[in-house]
Design a protein around this motif. Structure first.
Motif, short mmCIF file in Angstrom:
data_model
loop_
_atom_site.label_atom_id
_atom_site.label_comp_id
_atom_site.label_asym_id
_atom_site.label_seq_id
_atom_site.Cartn_x
_atom_site.Cartn_y
_atom_site.Cartn_z
N MET A 125 27.71 -29.22 5.51
CA MET A 125 26.93 -27.96 5.87
C MET A 125 26.50 -27.71 7.19
O MET A 125 26.84 -28.41 8.06
CB MET A 125 25.47 -28.39 5.05
CG MET A 125 25.65 -28.62 3.64
SD MET A 125 26.52 -27.53 2.48
CE MET A 125 25.12 -26.45 2.43
N ARG A 126 25.91 -26.67 7.39
CA ARG A 126 25.62 -26.05 8.83
C ARG A 126 24.14 -26.60 9.10
O ARG A 126 23.87 -26.49 10.37
CB ARG A 126 25.86 -24.81 8.91
CG ARG A 126 27.25 -24.24 9.30
CD ARG A 126 27.78 -24.85 10.50
NE ARG A 126 29.25 -24.31 10.66
CZ ARG A 126 29.86 -24.36 11.75
NH1 ARG A 126 29.39 -25.22 12.71
NH2 ARG A 126 30.75 -23.81 12.18
N HIS A 127 23.47 -27.16 8.21
CA HIS A 127 21.99 -27.37 8.37
C HIS A 127 21.46 -28.59 7.44
O HIS A 127 21.75 -28.15 6.21
CB HIS A 127 21.12 -26.22 8.44
CG HIS A 127 19.70 -26.29 9.06
ND1 HIS A 127 18.72 -27.11 8.57
CD2 HIS A 127 19.22 -26.12 10.40
CE1 HIS A 127 17.74 -27.22 9.28
NE2 HIS A 127 18.04 -26.64 10.40
N ALA A 181 19.62 -27.12 4.29
CA ALA A 181 20.69 -26.36 3.39
C ALA A 181 21.20 -27.51 2.40
O ALA A 181 21.57 -27.38 1.38
CB ALA A 181 21.61 -25.55 4.08
N ALA A 221 21.29 -27.44 -1.25
CA ALA A 221 22.37 -27.52 -2.14
C ALA A 221 22.44 -28.59 -3.29
O ALA A 221 22.94 -28.56 -4.34
CB ALA A 221 23.79 -27.78 -1.19
N PRO A 237 21.92 -21.86 -0.37
CA PRO A 237 22.63 -23.01 -0.65
C PRO A 237 22.35 -23.73 -1.75
O PRO A 237 23.08 -24.26 -2.30
CB PRO A 237 21.76 -23.86 0.37
CG PRO A 237 20.63 -23.02 0.74
CD PRO A 237 20.66 -21.78 0.81
N MET A 268 25.44 -22.55 -3.71
CA MET A 268 26.53 -23.47 -3.48
C MET A 268 26.42 -24.48 -4.09
O MET A 268 27.76 -24.96 -4.61
CB MET A 268 26.41 -23.60 -1.75
CG MET A 268 26.68 -22.18 -1.05
SD MET A 268 25.97 -22.56 0.72
CE MET A 268 27.18 -23.48 1.37
N ASN A 325 18.81 -19.45 6.19
CA ASN A 325 20.13 -20.24 5.85
C ASN A 325 21.27 -19.48 5.92
O ASN A 325 22.29 -20.01 5.22
CB ASN A 325 19.86 -21.26 4.65
CG ASN A 325 19.03 -22.67 4.92
OD1 ASN A 325 19.32 -22.93 5.88
ND2 ASN A 325 18.18 -22.79 4.36
N GLN A 359 23.59 -19.16 8.15
CA GLN A 359 24.50 -19.91 8.86
C GLN A 359 25.56 -20.45 7.66
O GLN A 359 26.50 -20.78 8.01
CB GLN A 359 24.03 -21.11 9.65
CG GLN A 359 23.46 -22.10 8.93
CD GLN A 359 21.92 -22.14 8.50
OE1 GLN A 359 21.60 -21.09 8.85
NE2 GLN A 359 21.67 -22.95 7.64
N GLU A 360 25.21 -20.78 6.30
CA GLU A 360 25.83 -21.18 5.24
C GLU A 360 26.96 -20.18 4.83
O GLU A 360 27.65 -20.79 4.02
CB GLU A 360 24.96 -21.96 4.20
CG GLU A 360 23.86 -22.69 4.63
CD GLU A 360 24.48 -24.05 5.37
OE1 GLU A 360 25.82 -24.46 5.21
OE2 GLU A 360 23.94 -24.62 6.45
N THR A 413 30.08 -21.98 5.77
CA THR A 413 30.25 -23.10 4.85
C THR A 413 30.91 -22.59 3.63
O THR A 413 31.85 -23.17 3.20
CB THR A 413 29.15 -23.92 4.53
OG1 THR A 413 28.61 -24.30 5.62
CG2 THR A 413 29.39 -25.16 3.74
N CYS A 414 30.44 -21.33 3.09
CA CYS A 414 31.18 -20.60 2.01
C CYS A 414 32.64 -20.41 2.28
O CYS A 414 33.64 -20.65 1.50
CB CYS A 414 30.49 -19.55 1.46
SG CYS A 414 29.09 -19.88 0.32
#
Length: 560
Positions: A47-49, A52, A56, A422, A425, A448, A450-451, A454-455
């Protein structure tokens, strides 16, 4: 037995618990653990954080019914998990959070990136452990999963110091549990069963009030059969959506009750003579003024957690136990002929006709309810839907009909902005092949966003349905109603181009701002094989209606 280091033991213990997917972010004190992950069978989602990652894991748990797992390093990594842990705790979600910690030899010296995560999270977890030797790893992980998933579910923290991860020991798998004072198998007390049966059999205006506990216990089918057999209407809490099919042809579904509940649901609770509350903790957002809540009704409260009985609302009869087990006991005990409910259900049908859910239209603009109803139609009600928090959440709860359990995920108790994306996700990994959508507001999504990266990296097929009103809509609504239109820090003087932002992150972006654009654009988004985002512009003045003002009784609703 097998000789391995503590980090390898953590990975092996997770595999032995049947874990397939974990969400996390590496750091200094978990380098050893991530080195062990390199050779493991576990599917780790970077993840980016850390927050998140915790959401998730939460979404994975709510969708699958199995504990979600998240990993973070010590210090700021661990503290970034706290909001997600608190979210899972208030909504009774099984989660195992694994954190790194500084070496045992320097704990308490304010070493680099040291934080007392055990102390910081103490009020927010169901239980927590700090592993002190490698030989404790397997038994601790096994205990963590057992505690998280039994009784009333909740998050469990496992803190693993760096030197424990490096240290060598013998790994021996054991299922032995030795707890003092924790006996979830004993959470069953139906000594008042006869009293409950008598109230239900003689009730002329009964209502089933279903909460998240029905879904967590897997009792939705039993509850549906019970309601249909005795023709008892069903209303739900926010977390109870899906406990009873909301489009059921019987017409017994009344929808969600509460501050922004369906008028017929609120009036049913206030007009009932018997309320059968199952797996609900009587949140203040659901009951309205608690002193005036269902003043003429006898209340039967069924809950797994005895601490919830009489905590918020005084009940007349209580039954403690898993919802499935208690509903089965009720069904077996009800042998007498019950009162006729046809007039009651007819009266509720008339209320539904006279007081439908408000559906305000805006000339040339898209109304929020149009988005939700179109989404339900296009997905045939089969999508797993998560929500962010705010107006988007309440519009989804009001207008998106949920037909089955574990298909509607929302942060109820904590109301966590940034949860929904998240969580979607995590849900996508829990139910591969199913359509997963996140209903978001622009304020929540930015927390969030930034995710999106991730996606894109993992091609996680989450569809973000953004209801964009360029403001913090829920707080703005309260400022309009109660603060004389003084919109302090709730309206943005600029808003990002979410389509470009999404595309820069590697996710296809779409936009719709007029009613005629809505359906064809949503169809394109849903047809994308991977992740996608649609920025839907809605009026800034759109309101969540109806609304029960704070301090008012549940049947005192403002509808326009």
């Amino acid at each position: 037995m097998a000789k391995m280091n503590g980090a390898q033991m953590v990975v092996k213990a997770l595999e032995d618990e049947g874990v397939s997917t974990v969400f996390g972010l590496p750091g200094g004190t978990v380098i050893h653990l991530y080195d062990a992950l390199y050779d493991s069978k576990l599917n780790h989602i970077l993840m980016r954080h850390e927050q998140a990652a915790s959401h998730a894991a939460d979404g994975y748990a709510r969708t699958s019914g199995k504990p979600g797992v998240c990993i973070a390093t010590s210090g700021p990594g661990a503290t970034n998990l706290v909001t997600g842990i608190a979210t899972a705790n208030l909504d009774s979600v099984p989660m195992v959070a694994i954190t790194g910690q500084v070496a045992t030899t320097v704990i308490g010296t304010d070493a680099f990136q040291e934080a007392d995560i055990i102390g910081a999270s103490l009020p927010l977890v169901k239980h927590s452990f700090q592993v002190r030797t490698p030989d404790q790893v397997q038994s601790t992980i096994h205990k963590a999963f057992y505690i998280a998933s039994t009784g009333r579910p909740g998050p469990v923290l496992v803190d693993v110091p760096a030197d424990v991860q490096k240290g060598m020991g013998d790994y021996k798998y054991s299922t032995q549990l030795d707890f003092l004072g924790y006996h979830p198998e004993n959470l069953y007390d139906v000594r008042q069963l006869e009293a409950a049966v008598s109230l239900i059999e003689h009730a002329e205006r009964p209502v089933i009030f279903a909460g998240g506990g029905v879904i967590r216990s897997g009792a939705s089918e039993l509850l549906t059969d019970f309601a249909l057999k005795y023709e008892i209407p069903v209303t739900t809490t926010l977390l109870g959506k899906g406990a009873f099919p909301e489009s059921h042809p019987s017409g017994l579904s009344l929808g969600m009750a509460g501050m922004h509940g369906h008028p017929v649901a609120n009036r049913a609770l206030m007009g009932a003579d018997v309320i059968i509350a199952i797996g609900s903790r009587f949140s203040d957002r659901t009951t309205g003024n608690r002193q005036r809540f269902a003043a003429d009704a006898k209340i039967i409260h069924i809950d797994l957690d005895a601490a919830e009985i009489d905590k918020a609302i005084e009940t007349d009869v209580w039954l403690v136990g898993d919802a499935s087990r208690v509903i089965e006991a009720l069904s077996e005990a009800m042998k007498k002929k019950i009162a006729d409910h046809s007039e009651w259900n007819k009266a509720l049908a008339e209320i539904r006709t006279k007081e439908p859910m408000p559906r305000h239209e805006y000339s040339g603009e898209i109304a929020p309810w149009q988005v939700l109803e179109t989404l339900h139609e296009l997905t045939k009600g089969e999508a797993v839907v998560t929500t962010e928090v705010g107006q988007n959440q309440m519009w989804a709860a009001q207008h998106l009909r949920v037909e089955a359990p574990r298909r509607f995920l929302s942060s109820g108790g904590l109301g966590t902005m940034g949860f929904g994306f998240p969580a979607a996700m995590g849900a996508a990994y829990a139910c591969p092949g199913q359509t997963v959508c996140c209903i978001a507001g622009d304020g929540s999504l930015m927390m969030n966003i930034q995710e999106l990266d991730t996606c894109a990296r993992y091609d996680i097929p989450v569809k973000v349905i953004l209801l964009n009103n360029a403001c913090l809509g829920n707080v703005r609504q309260w400022q309009q109603f109660f603060y004389d239109h003084r919109y302090s820090n709730t309206i943005y003087n600029r808003t990002p181009d979410f389509v470009k932002l999404s595309e820069v992150m590697g996710v296809p972006g779409y936009a719709a701002s007029r009613p005629e654009e809505l359906r064809p654009t949503l169809e394109k988004v849903l047809a994308e094989p991977g992740p996608a985002l649609i920025d839907i512009r809605i009026p800034q003045g759109a309101l969540i209606m109806p609304m029960v003002y704070p301090g008012n009784s549940l049947d005192n609703m403002v509808t326009g």
